[in-house]
Enzyme design. Structure first.
Site, mmCIF file in Angstrom:
data_model
loop_
_atom_site.group_PDB
_atom_site.id
_atom_site.type_symbol
_atom_site.label_atom_id
_atom_site.label_comp_id
_atom_site.label_asym_id
_atom_site.label_seq_id
_atom_site.Cartn_x
_atom_site.Cartn_y
_atom_site.Cartn_z
ATOM 1 N N TYR A 54 32.471 43.359 46.718
ATOM 2 C CA TYR A 54 33.639 43.848 45.998
ATOM 3 C C TYR A 54 33.562 45.357 45.777
ATOM 4 O O TYR A 54 32.723 45.847 45.016
ATOM 5 C CB TYR A 54 33.787 43.136 44.650
ATOM 6 C CG TYR A 54 33.881 41.633 44.740
ATOM 7 C CD1 TYR A 54 34.237 40.983 45.915
ATOM 8 C CD2 TYR A 54 33.609 40.840 43.622
ATOM 9 C CE1 TYR A 54 34.314 39.605 45.985
ATOM 10 C CE2 TYR A 54 33.690 39.452 43.688
ATOM 11 C CZ TYR A 54 34.037 38.840 44.873
ATOM 12 O OH TYR A 54 34.110 37.473 44.934
ATOM 13 N N HIS A 120 27.299 34.415 49.708
ATOM 14 C CA HIS A 120 28.758 34.575 49.694
ATOM 15 C C HIS A 120 29.426 33.848 50.869
ATOM 16 O O HIS A 120 30.493 33.245 50.732
ATOM 17 C CB HIS A 120 29.088 36.070 49.738
ATOM 18 C CG HIS A 120 30.412 36.417 49.167
ATOM 19 N ND1 HIS A 120 30.727 37.684 48.752
ATOM 20 C CD2 HIS A 120 31.524 35.679 48.929
ATOM 21 C CE1 HIS A 120 31.963 37.713 48.287
ATOM 22 N NE2 HIS A 120 32.464 36.506 48.396
ATOM 23 N N PRO A 200 41.943 30.143 41.077
ATOM 24 C CA PRO A 200 42.530 28.934 40.495
ATOM 25 C C PRO A 200 44.023 29.071 40.213
ATOM 26 O O PRO A 200 44.695 28.072 39.955
ATOM 27 C CB PRO A 200 41.747 28.761 39.192
ATOM 28 C CG PRO A 200 41.349 30.154 38.808
ATOM 29 C CD PRO A 200 41.048 30.827 40.115
ATOM 30 N N ARG A 203 45.888 32.891 43.830
ATOM 31 C CA ARG A 203 46.001 34.341 44.041
ATOM 32 C C ARG A 203 47.242 34.919 43.361
ATOM 33 O O ARG A 203 47.923 35.790 43.904
ATOM 34 C CB ARG A 203 45.969 34.659 45.535
ATOM 35 C CG ARG A 203 44.683 34.160 46.209
ATOM 36 C CD ARG A 203 44.570 34.555 47.653
ATOM 37 N NE ARG A 203 43.423 33.910 48.286
ATOM 38 C CZ ARG A 203 42.169 34.374 48.265
ATOM 39 N NH1 ARG A 203 41.925 35.512 47.644
ATOM 40 N NH2 ARG A 203 41.193 33.730 48.872
ATOM 41 N N GLY A 204 47.497 34.384 42.167
ATOM 42 C CA GLY A 204 48.609 34.872 41.356
ATOM 43 C C GLY A 204 49.915 34.140 41.583
ATOM 44 O O GLY A 204 50.840 34.237 40.754
ATOM 45 N N PHE A 205 50.029 33.396 42.669
ATOM 46 C CA PHE A 205 51.297 32.743 42.993
ATOM 47 C C PHE A 205 51.695 31.731 41.933
ATOM 48 O O PHE A 205 52.842 31.713 41.475
ATOM 49 C CB PHE A 205 51.196 32.069 44.362
ATOM 50 C CG PHE A 205 52.478 31.431 44.821
ATOM 51 C CD1 PHE A 205 53.473 32.204 45.405
ATOM 52 C CD2 PHE A 205 52.704 30.071 44.653
ATOM 53 C CE1 PHE A 205 54.674 31.625 45.821
ATOM 54 C CE2 PHE A 205 53.889 29.485 45.061
ATOM 55 C CZ PHE A 205 54.878 30.267 45.645
ATOM 56 N N GLY A 209 53.216 35.424 39.629
ATOM 57 C CA GLY A 209 52.879 36.834 39.675
ATOM 58 C C GLY A 209 53.268 37.546 40.950
ATOM 59 O O GLY A 209 52.987 38.745 41.101
#
Length: 328
Positions: A54, A120, A200, A203-205, A209
């Site tokens: 990140y 990862h 969860p 991704r904002g959907f 969002g």
């Protein structure tokens, strides 16, 4: 501290820190990111999830600056095996790479150990036994408390667990991404492994969002995800409209309904929604107090699932890198 210590109350919901530094368009300033992390701690968050990838190390540095003063009160998770090399994302699970990645992470995080350290991605050029074996030696050295895996299949979990106990498996899980239900959730339950759900809120959907694909900035990874491209986006928006109606009927927000559905699925599931905004953080944490009836859960299961959502979750090149089971 162990992940299972966070099984009660608000602390079961953690914070995914990625979008404070990486992948979702222009990140907030360092000052804003530090403030966000400290506000999360003050609100009761104790599970913070970052990774070497990140921001190519910047997110671990941010977390270290913001939270090192409260280190003994945190459950700190990070990841190795996928990093930035010369400005590009590289998957590398060789033992010597994992050791070097951890040493750099400890310095950035301003700590002498990480509570949970994930692989990862499984580097398919390296046997999973070799990568996990390297991590097991880091457990013995006291540099990490427990080993985790991310985006792997039940078969890979079993192979890894035979080398060293796996404490947690992290993969995407929400109403619109159900792959974990094929085998991974069952494998985790049977082996006593915690399941950490990233993205969860889809991704904002599912938090309402993303008004349209056009609002996504250059550099936002969602621009290349099939579900956020037309005609898939418009088809999925029809599902979202019904989902928002159900949330309003229950007098909660769509984000709270999404998280409450996850929490109701199993006490072994630990969601880590990410956000840049304190108001959204408060909203997400309040989902721990929402109780859904079996009828509502069944209604949501039927509304948004692998058969009703349009588009794959990753573009083909990214999909080829992961090891999770896929629906036919």
């Amino acid at each position: 501290m162990k992940l299972t210590d966070l099984s009660q109350g608000l602390t079961r919901i953690g914070l995914g820190c990625m979008n404070l530094s990486h992948a979702y368009g222009t990140p907030p300033s360092e000052e804003e990111g530090i403030k966000m992390l400290q506000q999360a701690f003050d609100l009761g968050v104790r599970h913070f999830d970052t990774a070497a990838l990140y921001g190519f190390g910047r997110n671990e540095t941010l977390v270290g600056k913001a939270l090192s003063g409260n280190r003994d009160q945190l459950f700190l998770a990070s990841k190795c095996g996928m990093t930035g090399v010369d400005g590009k994302r590289v998957i590398d699970g060789r033992p010597e790479t994992l050791v070097a990645t951890l040493d750099a992470a400890l310095e950035r995080l301003q700590t002498d150990h990480i509570d949970l350290y994930y692989l990862h991605r499984w580097d398919k050029n390296v046997p999973i036994e070799d990568s996990v074996g390297a991590l097991s030696r880091l457990v013995e050295a006291g540099k990490i408390g427990a080993i985790g895996l991310s985006e792997v299949s039940a078969d890979t979990i079993a192979k890894a667990h035979a080398v060293h106990p796996i404490a947690a498996v992290q993969t995407e899980y929400s109403l619109w991404t159900r792959n974990a239900e094929l085998a991974v959730l069952g494998a985790c339950e049977s082996l006593g492994i915690a399941f950490v759900a990233f993205s969860p809120l889809a991704r904002g959907f599912l938090a309402d969002g993303v008004a349209s694909p056009e609002v996504l900035e250059e550099g936002d990874i969602r621009r290349n995800m099939p579900r956020f491209k037309e005609p898939n986006f418009s088809s999925n928006a029809e599902l979202l409209a019904s989902f928002k109606f159900k949330a309003a009927e229950l007098n909660i927000t769509p984000a709270q309904l999404s998280l409450a559905w996850l929490l109701a699925k199993s006490p072994n599931i630990y969601p880590i929604p990410g956000t840049r905004y304190f108001s959204h953080l408060e909203e997400n944490m309040a989902a721990a107090n929402v109780s859904l009836s079996a009828a509502v859960i069944a209604e949501l299961d039927a509304l948004i699932n692998q058969s009703t959502v349009s588009g794959g979750r990753y573009p083909p090149a990214t999909q080829a890198e992961i090891d999770t089971e896929e629906f036919a």
